[in-house]
Design a protein around this motif. Structure first.
Motif, PDB file in Angstrom:
ATOM      1  N   GLN A   1      29.843  26.416  61.675  1.00  0.00           N
ATOM      2  CA  GLN A   1      28.499  25.833  61.761  1.00  0.00           C
ATOM      3  C   GLN A   1      27.852  25.758  60.379  1.00  0.00           C
ATOM      4  O   GLN A   1      27.116  24.828  60.072  1.00  0.00           O
ATOM      5  CB  GLN A   1      27.621  26.661  62.698  1.00  0.00           C
ATOM      6  CG  GLN A   1      28.101  26.629  64.141  1.00  0.00           C
ATOM      7  CD  GLN A   1      27.448  27.735  64.957  1.00  0.00           C
ATOM      8  OE1 GLN A   1      26.238  27.754  65.123  1.00  0.00           O
ATOM      9  NE2 GLN A   1      28.250  28.659  65.454  1.00  0.00           N
ATOM     10  N   VAL A   2      28.125  26.763  59.540  1.00  0.00           N
ATOM     11  CA  VAL A   2      27.603  26.742  58.168  1.00  0.00           C
ATOM     12  C   VAL A   2      28.214  25.556  57.419  1.00  0.00           C
ATOM     13  O   VAL A   2      27.511  24.786  56.748  1.00  0.00           O
ATOM     14  CB  VAL A   2      27.913  28.072  57.442  1.00  0.00           C
ATOM     15  CG1 VAL A   2      27.467  28.000  55.989  1.00  0.00           C
ATOM     16  CG2 VAL A   2      27.243  29.246  58.161  1.00  0.00           C
ATOM     17  N   ALA A   3      29.535  25.405  57.563  1.00  0.00           N
ATOM     18  CA  ALA A   3      30.221  24.290  56.893  1.00  0.00           C
ATOM     19  C   ALA A   3      29.638  22.954  57.354  1.00  0.00           C
ATOM     20  O   ALA A   3      29.334  22.076  56.533  1.00  0.00           O
ATOM     21  CB  ALA A   3      31.728  24.360  57.167  1.00  0.00           C
ATOM     22  N   ALA A   4      29.458  22.805  58.661  1.00  0.00           N
ATOM     23  CA  ALA A   4      28.943  21.535  59.190  1.00  0.00           C
ATOM     24  C   ALA A   4      27.551  21.240  58.633  1.00  0.00           C
ATOM     25  O   ALA A   4      27.251  20.119  58.226  1.00  0.00           O
ATOM     26  CB  ALA A   4      28.917  21.581  60.715  1.00  0.00           C
ATOM     27  N   ALA A   5      26.688  22.283  58.591  1.00  0.00           N
ATOM     28  CA  ALA A   5      25.321  22.083  58.108  1.00  0.00           C
ATOM     29  C   ALA A   5      25.291  21.730  56.619  1.00  0.00           C
ATOM     30  O   ALA A   5      24.342  21.107  56.148  1.00  0.00           O
ATOM     31  CB  ALA A   5      24.482  23.338  58.372  1.00  0.00           C
ATOM     32  N   LEU A   6      26.324  22.140  55.898  1.00  0.00           N
ATOM     33  CA  LEU A   6      26.395  21.827  54.462  1.00  0.00           C
ATOM     34  C   LEU A   6      27.117  20.505  54.210  1.00  0.00           C
ATOM     35  O   LEU A   6      27.381  20.151  53.054  1.00  0.00           O
ATOM     36  CB  LEU A   6      27.119  22.959  53.710  1.00  0.00           C
ATOM     37  CG  LEU A   6      26.332  24.262  53.542  1.00  0.00           C
ATOM     38  CD1 LEU A   6      27.243  25.393  53.058  1.00  0.00           C
ATOM     39  CD2 LEU A   6      25.168  24.062  52.569  1.00  0.00           C
TER      40      LEU A   6
ATOM     41  N   PRO B   1      38.652  24.194  56.553  1.00  0.00           N
ATOM     42  CA  PRO B   1      38.823  25.482  57.222  1.00  0.00           C
ATOM     43  C   PRO B   1      37.634  26.385  56.941  1.00  0.00           C
ATOM     44  O   PRO B   1      37.164  26.470  55.801  1.00  0.00           O
ATOM     45  CB  PRO B   1      40.111  26.050  56.602  1.00  0.00           C
ATOM     46  CG  PRO B   1      40.334  25.272  55.350  1.00  0.00           C
ATOM     47  CD  PRO B   1      39.676  23.945  55.538  1.00  0.00           C
ATOM     48  N   ALA B   2      37.116  27.021  57.994  1.00  0.00           N
ATOM     49  CA  ALA B   2      35.936  27.877  57.843  1.00  0.00           C
ATOM     50  C   ALA B   2      36.043  29.003  58.859  1.00  0.00           C
ATOM     51  O   ALA B   2      36.259  28.751  60.040  1.00  0.00           O
ATOM     52  CB  ALA B   2      34.661  27.070  58.077  1.00  0.00           C
ATOM     53  N   PHE B   3      35.899  30.239  58.398  1.00  0.00           N
ATOM     54  CA  PHE B   3      36.045  31.379  59.311  1.00  0.00           C
ATOM     55  C   PHE B   3      35.238  32.557  58.809  1.00  0.00           C
ATOM     56  O   PHE B   3      34.878  32.639  57.633  1.00  0.00           O
ATOM     57  CB  PHE B   3      37.517  31.767  59.478  1.00  0.00           C
ATOM     58  CG  PHE B   3      38.224  32.103  58.186  1.00  0.00           C
ATOM     59  CD1 PHE B   3      38.793  31.101  57.407  1.00  0.00           C
ATOM     60  CD2 PHE B   3      38.327  33.416  57.749  1.00  0.00           C
ATOM     61  CE1 PHE B   3      39.442  31.400  56.214  1.00  0.00           C
ATOM     62  CE2 PHE B   3      38.975  33.731  56.559  1.00  0.00           C
ATOM     63  CZ  PHE B   3      39.524  32.723  55.796  1.00  0.00           C
ATOM     64  N   ASP B   4      34.938  33.476  59.750  1.00  0.00           N
ATOM     65  CA  ASP B   4      34.168  34.682  59.417  1.00  0.00           C
ATOM     66  C   ASP B   4      35.109  35.831  59.045  1.00  0.00           C
ATOM     67  O   ASP B   4      36.216  35.942  59.591  1.00  0.00           O
ATOM     68  CB  ASP B   4      33.339  35.156  60.624  1.00  0.00           C
ATOM     69  CG  ASP B   4      32.239  34.180  61.017  1.00  0.00           C
ATOM     70  OD1 ASP B   4      32.127  33.116  60.387  1.00  0.00           O
ATOM     71  OD2 ASP B   4      31.494  34.501  61.971  1.00  0.00           O
ATOM     72  N   VAL B   5      34.619  36.671  58.167  1.00  0.00           N
ATOM     73  CA  VAL B   5      35.287  37.943  57.848  1.00  0.00           C
ATOM     74  C   VAL B   5      34.270  39.028  58.163  1.00  0.00           C
ATOM     75  O   VAL B   5      33.133  38.971  57.682  1.00  0.00           O
ATOM     76  CB  VAL B   5      35.665  38.003  56.350  1.00  0.00           C
ATOM     77  CG1 VAL B   5      36.008  39.413  55.916  1.00  0.00           C
ATOM     78  CG2 VAL B   5      36.830  37.063  56.050  1.00  0.00           C
TER      79      VAL B   5
END
Ligand code: COA
Length: 335
Positions: A95-100, A106-110
């Protein structure tokens, strides 16, 4: 074109919610005082996200500022360090990637809680070293105020909300900004020392809000933090072939001023080399190291060429360190 396999810092961004909550304001509703909080933690005030501002929102602000600092919004992966994602499922990073405007990468949480940013740097460095990505946006964002029992004086004064970020690019190990070796550890048998008891697969969500608040055995966590941060700092310096005397700035996780100073003392590092911004942020968990870097750049205490030691410690337990020479990078800002 890949020009190397080391991860090099090329952008920095920070974002804090506008609402300032002072120790005096907390003392009006909790059995505490400005004097106790300041002398036991070094915290004067913290920022608290308003109800409409989530971890994703804070991460987008900080990530956008880091992209502005890097002078390019081209990145091909996003790693978000957070223990307070907007939802348990799915992860917040997409969602962060999409908003930016970065939908598709690829986007994932750690989740390594307060050590999350150092873990995320190592993860992003691995993506670059393996040739999977050339430019990675690494964000640390947390909103622990959402998980504090409003009546708990042992957690409310400690935590603040915020986000910080760096952009990493592929480069050479000799360049300023290149991340050095990492030292990373965990000790899961001590998970109960700082935990949100319910709402996960172990114990389903319950009607009692207390099951969903963060609980902390502060004094025990404090002791582990001092010991593990000093050990990790020594280990990473040895791995990098550096002496403590060659460290210009120690940017440790801002959990408690006394932890930072005790760690520096164990290392034999003069206090003036310790970067401290906890006074106005509180413990912002995964955001604390990039926020401290941004504050130190902004006030001129962190300069290009300084050798910087990053060391974090958090729930899990988790801890870790890395080193770098600070590059000619300043925090970016929205217009
Ligand atoms: N205001 C006033 N008194 C308080 C208080 C508050 N906010 N919180 C605790 N106290 C009291 C305690 O009740 C205790 O009273 P007692 O001696 O009458 O029993 C006394 O102050 C000392 O409490 P204690 O918990 O032993 O204090 P401490 O020196 O360990 O400091 C922390 C408490 C939380 C500040 C400290 O333990 C800490 O920073 N721990 C690490 C937290 C951390 O790093 N968490 C995140 C991990 S990344």
């Amino acid at each position: 074109m890949t020009n190397g396999h080391s991860a090099v810092v090329t952008g920095l961004g920070a974002w804090l919610p506008p609402r300032i909550v002072s120790n005096d304001e907390l003392s009006e509703r909790l059995d505490t005082s400005d004097e106790w909080i300041r002398t036991r933690t070094g915290i004067r005030e913290r920022r608290i996200a308003d109800p409409d501002t989530s971890t994703v929102d804070m991460a987008v602000h900080a990530g956008g500022n880091a992209l502005r600092s890097a002078g390019s919004d081209v990145v091909d992966a996003l790693v978000l360090a957070t223990a307070t994602p907007d939802h348990l499922c799915p992860a917040s990073a997409p969602q962060v990637a999409a908003a930016l405007g970065l939908s598709g990468i690829p986007a994932f949480d750690v989740n390594a809680v307060c050590s999350g940013f150092v873990y995320a740097l190592a993860t992003a460095g691995g993506l670059i070293a393996g040739g999977t990505a050339e430019r990675v946006l690494v964000i640390g964002a947390d909103a622990f105020s959402r998980y504090c029992d409003p009546a708990d004086r042992s957690t409310v004064p400690i935590f603040g909300d915020g986000a910080g970020a760096v952009v990493l690019r592929a480069g050479s190990a000799e360049e300023p900004g290149a991340l050095g070796p990492f030292d990373l550890h965990s000790q899961g048998e001590l998970a109960d020392l700082l935990i949100v008891p319910a709402g996960g697969a172990k114990r389903r969500a319950s009607d009692d809000p207390h099951d969903h608040y963060v609980t902390m055995q502060g004094t025990t966590v404090f002791r582990h933090a001092c010991a593990r941060m000093a050990e990790s700092a020594k280990a990473v310096l040895e791995r990098a072939g550096l002496e403590v005397g060659e460290v210009d700035r120690f940017v440790g996780h801002q959990a408690n001023l006394r932890i930072l100073l005790a760690t520096a003392k164990q290392l034999g590092l003069p206090e003036e080399r310790v970067v401290v911004n906890i006074g106005h942020t509180g413990n912002t968990s995964a955001a604390s190291i990039p926020l401290a870097l941004a504050d130190a750049c902004a006030d001129g205490s962190l300069l290009p060429g300084h050798r910087v030691l990053l060391t974090a410690f958090g729930a899990g337990l988790t801890w870790g360190s890395t080193v770098l020479t600070w590059p000619d990078v300043k925090p970016g800002q929205a217009d």
